[in-house]
Scaffold this motif. Sequence first.
Motif, short mmCIF file in Angstrom:
data_model
loop_
_atom_site.label_atom_id
_atom_site.label_comp_id
_atom_site.label_asym_id
_atom_site.label_seq_id
_atom_site.Cartn_x
_atom_site.Cartn_y
_atom_site.Cartn_z
N MET A 159 68.25 13.24 61.21
CA MET A 159 67.61 12.41 60.19
C MET A 159 67.90 13.08 58.85
SD MET A 159 63.62 11.60 59.56
CE MET A 159 63.09 11.13 57.90
N THR A 160 68.60 12.37 57.97
CA THR A 160 68.98 12.99 56.71
C THR A 160 68.66 12.12 55.50
OG1 THR A 160 70.79 14.01 55.46
CG2 THR A 160 71.38 12.13 56.84
N ASP A 161 68.24 12.78 54.44
CA ASP A 161 68.10 12.16 53.14
C ASP A 161 69.51 12.02 52.56
OD1 ASP A 161 66.95 11.21 50.78
OD2 ASP A 161 66.77 13.20 49.92
N VAL A 162 69.68 11.13 51.58
CA VAL A 162 71.00 10.96 50.98
C VAL A 162 71.21 11.90 49.80
CG1 VAL A 162 72.50 9.37 49.69
CG2 VAL A 162 71.23 8.57 51.70
N ASP A 163 70.29 11.87 48.85
CA ASP A 163 70.48 12.58 47.59
C ASP A 163 69.98 14.02 47.70
OD1 ASP A 163 71.20 12.83 44.92
OD2 ASP A 163 69.16 12.40 44.25
N MET A 164 70.93 14.95 47.91
CA MET A 164 70.57 16.37 48.02
C MET A 164 71.48 17.17 47.10
SD MET A 164 69.97 16.69 52.13
CE MET A 164 71.55 15.98 52.56
N PRO A 165 70.97 17.56 45.93
CA PRO A 165 71.80 18.26 44.95
C PRO A 165 72.35 19.59 45.46
CG PRO A 165 69.72 17.54 43.96
CD PRO A 165 69.63 17.28 45.43
N GLN A 166 71.59 20.28 46.32
CA GLN A 166 72.11 21.53 46.87
C GLN A 166 73.10 21.22 47.98
OE1 GLN A 166 68.24 23.14 48.09
NE2 GLN A 166 68.69 24.88 46.78
N GLY A 167 73.91 22.20 48.32
CA GLY A 167 74.85 22.00 49.42
C GLY A 167 76.12 21.32 48.96
N SER A 168 77.07 21.21 49.85
CA SER A 168 78.41 20.75 49.47
C SER A 168 78.60 19.25 49.64
CB SER A 168 79.45 21.50 50.30
OG SER A 168 79.24 21.22 51.68
N MET A 169 77.61 18.54 50.22
CA MET A 169 77.79 17.09 50.43
C MET A 169 76.44 16.40 50.44
SD MET A 169 78.73 17.13 54.50
CE MET A 169 79.52 18.73 54.52
N ASP A 170 76.48 15.07 50.24
CA ASP A 170 75.25 14.30 50.31
C ASP A 170 74.99 13.86 51.76
OD1 ASP A 170 76.86 12.07 50.86
OD2 ASP A 170 76.48 11.11 48.93
N GLY A 171 73.91 13.14 51.94
CA GLY A 171 73.51 12.72 53.29
C GLY A 171 74.49 11.77 53.95
N PHE A 172 75.13 10.90 53.15
CA PHE A 172 76.12 9.99 53.73
C PHE A 172 77.30 10.77 54.30
CE2 PHE A 172 74.58 6.56 50.63
CZ PHE A 172 73.82 5.92 51.60
N ALA A 173 77.79 11.75 53.52
CA ALA A 173 78.91 12.56 54.00
C ALA A 173 78.50 13.36 55.24
CB ALA A 173 79.39 13.50 52.89
N LEU A 174 77.28 13.88 55.23
CA LEU A 174 76.78 14.61 56.40
C LEU A 174 76.71 13.68 57.61
CD1 LEU A 174 75.50 17.09 57.77
CD2 LEU A 174 73.28 16.29 56.91
N ALA A 175 76.18 12.47 57.42
CA ALA A 175 76.07 11.51 58.52
C ALA A 175 77.44 11.21 59.12
CB ALA A 175 75.41 10.22 58.01
N ARG A 176 78.44 10.99 58.26
CA ARG A 176 79.79 10.69 58.74
C ARG A 176 80.39 11.88 59.49
NH1 ARG A 176 80.04 8.30 53.51
NH2 ARG A 176 81.24 10.07 52.75
N LEU A 177 80.16 13.08 58.97
CA LEU A 177 80.70 14.28 59.61
C LEU A 177 80.05 14.52 60.98
CD1 LEU A 177 82.56 16.73 59.45
CD2 LEU A 177 80.75 17.96 58.27
N VAL A 178 78.73 14.36 61.04
CA VAL A 178 78.03 14.54 62.32
C VAL A 178 78.50 13.49 63.33
CG1 VAL A 178 75.77 14.40 63.45
CG2 VAL A 178 76.04 15.73 61.35
N ALA A 179 78.65 12.24 62.88
CA ALA A 179 79.11 11.18 63.79
C ALA A 179 80.51 11.50 64.33
CB ALA A 179 79.12 9.84 63.07
N TYR A 180 81.33 12.14 63.50
CA TYR A 180 82.69 12.50 63.90
C TYR A 180 82.70 13.72 64.83
CZ TYR A 180 87.48 14.18 63.49
OH TYR A 180 88.73 14.66 63.77
N ARG A 181 81.98 14.77 64.45
CA ARG A 181 82.02 16.03 65.21
C ARG A 181 81.09 16.06 66.41
NH1 ARG A 181 81.73 21.28 61.53
NH2 ARG A 181 81.71 22.23 63.59
#
Length: 128
Positions: free
Chosen positions: A58-80
């Motif tokens: 479960m991820t929020d979208v707008d996260m200023p810290q870290g290297s990516m936002d929640g959408f990018a995280l969601a796509r990466l997790v779905a892939y990996r």
Amino acid sequence: MTDHPSEQPVVLLVEDDGLLLMEASDTLADAGFTVVEASHADKALKVLENRDDVGILMTDVDMPQGSMDGFALARLVAYRWPAIPVLVVSGMGTPGPHDMPDGARFIPKPYEPTTLVRTLRACVRRAA
């Protein structure tokens, strides 16, 4: 209280707002989920790389810290980790056509705790 790991999987909760993280974590714990918290995407990826018991992201979208936002995280997790269902939450409007990975669910903020729990359970059931 009986332990049903297959019914209530570990939720990886990614939220940069401390208060929202605490509220969502409490809501999910009260509903019987085991919650692992991460304050941004990079921490979430470390959790996923080090644990094999995460059952849903479960991820929020707008996260200023870290290297990516929640959408990018969601796509990466779905892939990996294609077996892990993804729930994205955001107060910034609805996702565009290519923001979310296939099969991911979206809830706008602010959400009712009951909606959160119901949607997470639905994601888990669909993935089972």
